[in-house]
Design a protein around this motif. Structure first.
Motif, PDB file in Angstrom:
ATOM      1  N   GLU A   1      18.327  27.164   1.369  1.00  0.00           N
ATOM      2  CA  GLU A   1      17.659  26.908   2.647  1.00  0.00           C
ATOM      3  C   GLU A   1      18.560  27.293   3.813  1.00  0.00           C
ATOM      4  O   GLU A   1      18.099  27.851   4.800  1.00  0.00           O
ATOM      5  N   SER A   2      19.853  27.018   3.682  1.00  0.00           N
ATOM      6  CA  SER A   2      20.801  27.377   4.723  1.00  0.00           C
ATOM      7  C   SER A   2      20.865  28.895   4.908  1.00  0.00           C
ATOM      8  O   SER A   2      20.833  29.392   6.032  1.00  0.00           O
ATOM      9  N   VAL A   3      20.924  29.624   3.813  1.00  0.00           N
ATOM     10  CA  VAL A   3      20.973  31.093   3.885  1.00  0.00           C
ATOM     11  C   VAL A   3      19.675  31.642   4.477  1.00  0.00           C
ATOM     12  O   VAL A   3      19.688  32.508   5.354  1.00  0.00           O
ATOM     13  N   PHE A   4      18.544  31.115   4.014  1.00  0.00           N
ATOM     14  CA  PHE A   4      17.251  31.590   4.504  1.00  0.00           C
ATOM     15  C   PHE A   4      17.102  31.320   5.997  1.00  0.00           C
ATOM     16  O   PHE A   4      16.680  32.193   6.760  1.00  0.00           O
ATOM     17  N   THR A   5      17.474  30.112   6.432  1.00  0.00           N
ATOM     18  CA  THR A   5      17.371  29.765   7.846  1.00  0.00           C
ATOM     19  C   THR A   5      18.316  30.621   8.678  1.00  0.00           C
ATOM     20  O   THR A   5      17.981  31.035   9.786  1.00  0.00           O
ATOM     21  N   GLY A   6      19.505  30.904   8.131  1.00  0.00           N
ATOM     22  CA  GLY A   6      20.452  31.778   8.823  1.00  0.00           C
ATOM     23  C   GLY A   6      19.912  33.180   9.007  1.00  0.00           C
ATOM     24  O   GLY A   6      20.075  33.783  10.074  1.00  0.00           O
TER      25      GLY A   6
ATOM     26  N   VAL B   1      22.774  26.132  11.383  1.00  0.00           N
ATOM     27  CA  VAL B   1      21.982  26.366  10.170  1.00  0.00           C
ATOM     28  C   VAL B   1      22.387  25.395   9.064  1.00  0.00           C
ATOM     29  O   VAL B   1      21.530  24.827   8.378  1.00  0.00           O
ATOM     30  N   GLN B   2      23.687  25.186   8.868  1.00  0.00           N
ATOM     31  CA  GLN B   2      24.147  24.246   7.852  1.00  0.00           C
ATOM     32  C   GLN B   2      23.674  22.827   8.166  1.00  0.00           C
ATOM     33  O   GLN B   2      23.242  22.095   7.277  1.00  0.00           O
ATOM     34  N   ASN B   3      23.740  22.449   9.438  1.00  0.00           N
ATOM     35  CA  ASN B   3      23.290  21.127   9.849  1.00  0.00           C
ATOM     36  C   ASN B   3      21.782  20.979   9.639  1.00  0.00           C
ATOM     37  O   ASN B   3      21.310  19.937   9.185  1.00  0.00           O
ATOM     38  N   MET B   4      21.036  22.011   9.961  1.00  0.00           N
ATOM     39  CA  MET B   4      19.585  21.968   9.756  1.00  0.00           C
ATOM     40  C   MET B   4      19.243  21.813   8.280  1.00  0.00           C
ATOM     41  O   MET B   4      18.377  21.023   7.917  1.00  0.00           O
ATOM     42  N   ALA B   5      19.905  22.563   7.428  1.00  0.00           N
ATOM     43  CA  ALA B   5      19.614  22.507   5.997  1.00  0.00           C
ATOM     44  C   ALA B   5      19.966  21.145   5.410  1.00  0.00           C
ATOM     45  O   ALA B   5      19.296  20.659   4.509  1.00  0.00           O
ATOM     46  N   GLU B   6      20.998  20.508   5.955  1.00  0.00           N
ATOM     47  CA  GLU B   6      21.429  19.219   5.430  1.00  0.00           C
ATOM     48  C   GLU B   6      20.596  18.059   5.967  1.00  0.00           C
ATOM     49  O   GLU B   6      20.196  17.174   5.213  1.00  0.00           O
ATOM     50  N   HIS B   7      20.312  18.068   7.257  1.00  0.00           N
ATOM     51  CA  HIS B   7      19.670  16.913   7.880  1.00  0.00           C
ATOM     52  C   HIS B   7      18.192  17.105   8.232  1.00  0.00           C
ATOM     53  O   HIS B   7      17.447  16.136   8.262  1.00  0.00           O
ATOM     54  N   HIS B   8      17.781  18.325   8.536  1.00  0.00           N
ATOM     55  CA  HIS B   8      16.399  18.592   8.944  1.00  0.00           C
ATOM     56  C   HIS B   8      15.870  19.835   8.228  1.00  0.00           C
ATOM     57  O   HIS B   8      15.600  20.856   8.856  1.00  0.00           O
TER      58      HIS B   8
END
Length: 113
Positions: free
Chosen positions: A35-40, A73-80
């Motif tokens: 998810e982090s990679v995709f969002t990035g 992006v990392q914060n989004m994948a972890e928390h939201h």
């Protein structure tokens, strides 16, 4: 010499990626990273679609913006999370009933009569 290429086995390290999906925790961690990679990639694509010329444009600003975007992006994948990683994890867990992914999507196995 050509015969050696045709006899690739698990000893070469090609199958180590499958062992990572052996536990629910590892699968969830991989889903979060996905998810982090995709969002990035999505954020980077949005940044490339510039609507106007920036006031200050330099390589240093680009580098700083990329580093900042990576943290966001990392914060989004972890928390939201957007849910893409969770969907991938749920799909992959279906093939492994021992991971406890039930049909209700809660991660708990539903008992069979």
């Amino acid at each position: 010499m050509g015969d050696a290429i045709g006899s690739i086995t698990g000893q070469t390290g090609l199958d180590t990626g499958l062992a990572r999906a052996a536990t629910k925790q590892n699968l969830d961690k991989a889903a979060q990273q996905f998810e982090s990679v995709f969002t990035g990639m999505m954020l980077k694509s949005m940044r490339q679609a510039k609507l106007a010329d920036p006031l200050i444009d330099s390589k240093a600003m680009d580098t700083f913006r990329d580093m900042s975007d990576q943290k966001v992006v990392q914060n989004m994948a972890e928390h939201h999370p957007l849910g893409i990683g969770q969907a991938m994890s749920k799909f992959l867990a279906q093939s492994k009933p021992e991971m406890g992914a039930g049909s209700d999507g809660t991660g708990t196995a539903t008992p069979k009569p």
